[in-house]
Motif scaffolding. Sequence first.
Motif, short mmCIF file in Angstrom:
data_model
loop_
_atom_site.label_atom_id
_atom_site.label_comp_id
_atom_site.label_asym_id
_atom_site.label_seq_id
_atom_site.Cartn_x
_atom_site.Cartn_y
_atom_site.Cartn_z
N ALA A 142 0.33 14.68 -3.09
CA ALA A 142 -1.14 14.68 -3.16
C ALA A 142 -1.66 13.38 -3.77
N MET A 143 -0.81 12.72 -4.55
CA MET A 143 -1.19 11.40 -5.10
C MET A 143 -0.85 10.28 -4.11
N ASP A 144 -0.55 10.65 -2.88
CA ASP A 144 -0.22 9.69 -1.83
C ASP A 144 1.10 8.96 -2.05
N ALA A 145 2.07 9.67 -2.60
CA ALA A 145 3.44 9.15 -2.55
C ALA A 145 3.88 9.21 -1.10
N ASP A 146 4.49 8.13 -0.62
CA ASP A 146 4.86 8.05 0.79
C ASP A 146 6.32 8.38 1.03
N ASP B 76 6.67 22.31 -5.94
CA ASP B 76 5.33 22.02 -6.47
C ASP B 76 5.25 20.61 -7.03
N ILE C 29 7.66 4.33 -8.39
CA ILE C 29 7.57 5.17 -9.58
C ILE C 29 8.97 5.70 -9.87
N GLY D 161 0.80 -1.22 0.00
CA GLY D 161 0.00 0.00 0.00
C GLY D 161 0.83 1.27 0.00
N ARG D 162 2.16 1.13 0.06
CA ARG D 162 3.03 2.32 0.06
C ARG D 162 3.57 2.57 -1.35
N SER D 163 3.79 3.84 -1.64
CA SER D 163 4.31 4.23 -2.95
C SER D 163 5.60 5.03 -2.76
N ALA E 174 4.84 18.47 -4.02
CA ALA E 174 3.49 18.58 -3.44
C ALA E 174 2.48 17.82 -4.30
N THR E 175 2.67 17.88 -5.61
CA THR E 175 1.77 17.16 -6.52
C THR E 175 1.85 15.66 -6.29
N LEU E 176 3.06 15.15 -6.23
CA LEU E 176 3.22 13.71 -6.04
C LEU E 176 2.76 13.29 -4.65
#
Lengths: 314, 314, 314
Positions: B106-110, B99, B82, B52-54, B102-104
């Motif tokens: 917001a996609m739940d990159a951990d 930015d 990724i 479940g982690r990215s 912050a974008t990544l």
Amino acid sequence: MHDPQLAADGRLRHLLTLDGLPRARIESLLDDAARLRAQWRTQRALPPLLAGRSVVNLFFEASTRTRTSFDLAARRLGALVINFDIASSSTSKGETLEDTLATLEAMDADAFVVRHRENDTPALLASHCRQAAILNAGDGNRAHPTQGLLDLLTIRDRKGRIDGLKVVICGDIRHSRVARSDVHGLQALGAAAIHLCGPTALLPAGAAFPGCVIDEDFDVALTDADVIIMLRIQRERLEHATQLDGAAYHARFGLTGQRLARAGHDALVMHPGPINRGVEIDSSVADGAQSAILDQVANGVFVRMAALAQLLAP
Amino acid sequence: MHDPQLAADGRLRHLLTLDGLPRARIESLLDDAARLRAQWRTQRALPPLLAGRSVVNLFFEASTRTRTSFDLAARRLGALVINFDIASSSTSKGETLEDTLATLEAMDADAFVVRHRENDTPALLASHCRQAAILNAGDGNRAHPTQGLLDLLTIRDRKGRIDGLKVVICGDIRHSRVARSDVHGLQALGAAAIHLCGPTALLPAGAAFPGCVIDEDFDVALTDADVIIMLRIQRERLEHATQLDGAAYHARFGLTGQRLARAGHDALVMHPGPINRGVEIDSSVADGAQSAILDQVANGVFVRMAALAQLLAP
Amino acid sequence: MHDPQLAADGRLRHLLTLDGLPRARIESLLDDAARLRAQWRTQRALPPLLAGRSVVNLFFEASTRTRTSFDLAARRLGALVINFDIASSSTSKGETLEDTLATLEAMDADAFVVRHRENDTPALLASHCRQAAILNAGDGNRAHPTQGLLDLLTIRDRKGRIDGLKVVICGDIRHSRVARSDVHGLQALGAAAIHLCGPTALLPAGAAFPGCVIDEDFDVALTDADVIIMLRIQRERLEHATQLDGAAYHARFGLTGQRLARAGHDALVMHPGPINRGVEIDSSVADGAQSAILDQVANGVFVRMAALAQLLAP
């Protein structure tokens, strides 16, 4: 001399070439591929035969088709796949290829899928591996064993056998690793006659293909053919070697519907792709009922699964 | 001053540098790495600690070795990885790095594994993260903490301890983040003496490495060494800074079998790779019984697993 | 005329555009996205709806943001993702795009996520697919349906509804696929008024956006707006088309705090990213309480999950 791709107990250790591979081993790979295919097509799921295994794609020549096929084969069986970026790798910092291999093997890479423009790079790497397996995804003009296997599986599916068939291979035979692996596989499985066609400058010295018939007249060769394998022609090499342009090549060696009629009425049409429509093959033939081109692509994934599983499954 | 890489409760929040990291934290990372290694080697499987982690690899400098090691570490623990392509990213369209982060996020990159040529980019990004963790995979000449950890683990395995050892580091110390992280880790774990060798122009000002001995004579420094860490020399920088060519460098600083005999008979030979055979190290030494170079590579995967697990496991 | 993106039974067959997609279908996608989001946020795990499925990213234009979002969406639902490298693909060897698609489909690719600079490439590919689904990730200035969906979801979350809202879209409307997909979605879901603002040269012919108000005065348009969608301005196109530089653009169309005060006090600020801080939007607004920019990014992953699941889940 011991075949470096077989272990002492006869199991597959590497897959470098079909040249010299025992018939029983080739048939076992085709059988495994067919079994995995049946399971995939009914369940859209396969047992994770490669769970915990890591496969590294080492492509020194671009090839999305073959790389993607290996990638899907490995991942659908549960392996991790690393698509190694040669351009940004240590190899580009002057590290030897052997040291790059040893480094990745120290990270517990289990297999390397290698494409290289030079003959024998996969065999050289195999001689350096401690435990990992090498799968040759095409080296120079020498071998492309999984292409050979997928062609055999496609023919066996559609013809029911390889034994006794007449096969015509047409194109730039001299530079083709596909032709070599096809011939090795077809001969191992008992094809009756293999005819090699193409412009004189692109035909091999006969000694390079023992047991094959060299035939400059494609129309003659096609008579009663069971299988016709068209090779991709590279325009630059064609023009440089033969002074033929695409149209002139098409006139003599292009597979048209008219020409196809010279072969058996159920002759199979094959091509490793990507195809040059209107040059070595007409669209009506490539997309016609006798074409097995997309079957070849589909089978590629399954023969690669079979090879990976024989090499890596516990 | 509060260490930004530790949370208020002492847990690891980011991994930016070994400088200032408590000895207990370093030892816990080494212990976790050794435990994961034992489990992997017996079972070829690990618990999905990172399911479940990215994890996003953000490499602004090419480094297949370190990137692949992080990639395998994360994926073998069940994370999605990724490999962010900087060249085609929004960063190249003028988006600020903050930015993009912050974008990544917001996609739940951990977690972000960051390599950058400028010192402190990872620390800067860490200061902008809301929840994600930053793992420094090498910034400028400042820090390469997972390299430090894998070197410590390798030494501890082979020597049984770090306490009391004499370690010699030889090469371009001035520009080396590896040297800095090794020194920070070795000092935290009680090494008795650390000698830094290299051409004058590539030695640091002494103040940059408090507690180390600067030694221009490699042969003197080697006497009774327990561990010898050879650094990769960059030929262009070497020639520019010192007017030495590869052969002259080898004559004074290359680790030959003869030179190695000056150290303890069981002195460990290490190198972060990729190695320049015949320049900073001879093949007989790099491939010899005292070499731990491939152990370093293998351990790299496990210390990265340990770091990711401490940062991300629930 | 039958909508090619719907199957005979009304199920989603491809996702090419929001233009003409029934309101119920759009709402079902938003509902599914919200449900997947709730499940992900409470459990950090999702059912493997796409297990056994393979998704191919075919990006002919660079776009890390959208590609990464699709990648995470597919993989978090259990799909395999192939990031197809156009540059080294057979397409670059002269293979037609249709043949590349047929080849990948023969390998059992289930969906293609396509971005292309030319209008209608996704629709063209959809007409060639035998079974696979096409997801348009942006074509020319025509459509970017998942951006439209994520904008709708973000507005619905924060405003509770779309019906009856006044929405202002400001920027290079003429060339914007985002504006087109937003308008199609907003109209389908009952927005009361949509105002399109920007420099004259970047405004569309009115006929291109039926039902919208063209408004060259951004300050007037903002009055009582519920939602303000700022578009990224491309400096080169701006200067070429309008002779405005960034500062002049900002003076007339930049969203400042002062300008934002003209809208409703709880007006929502949106932007598809990447943002040009200080050009089309001020940092105080982009990072302010009314900004939903990072919510848009987060929602992007979930609407893409919903689309993939509707297209591919058994």
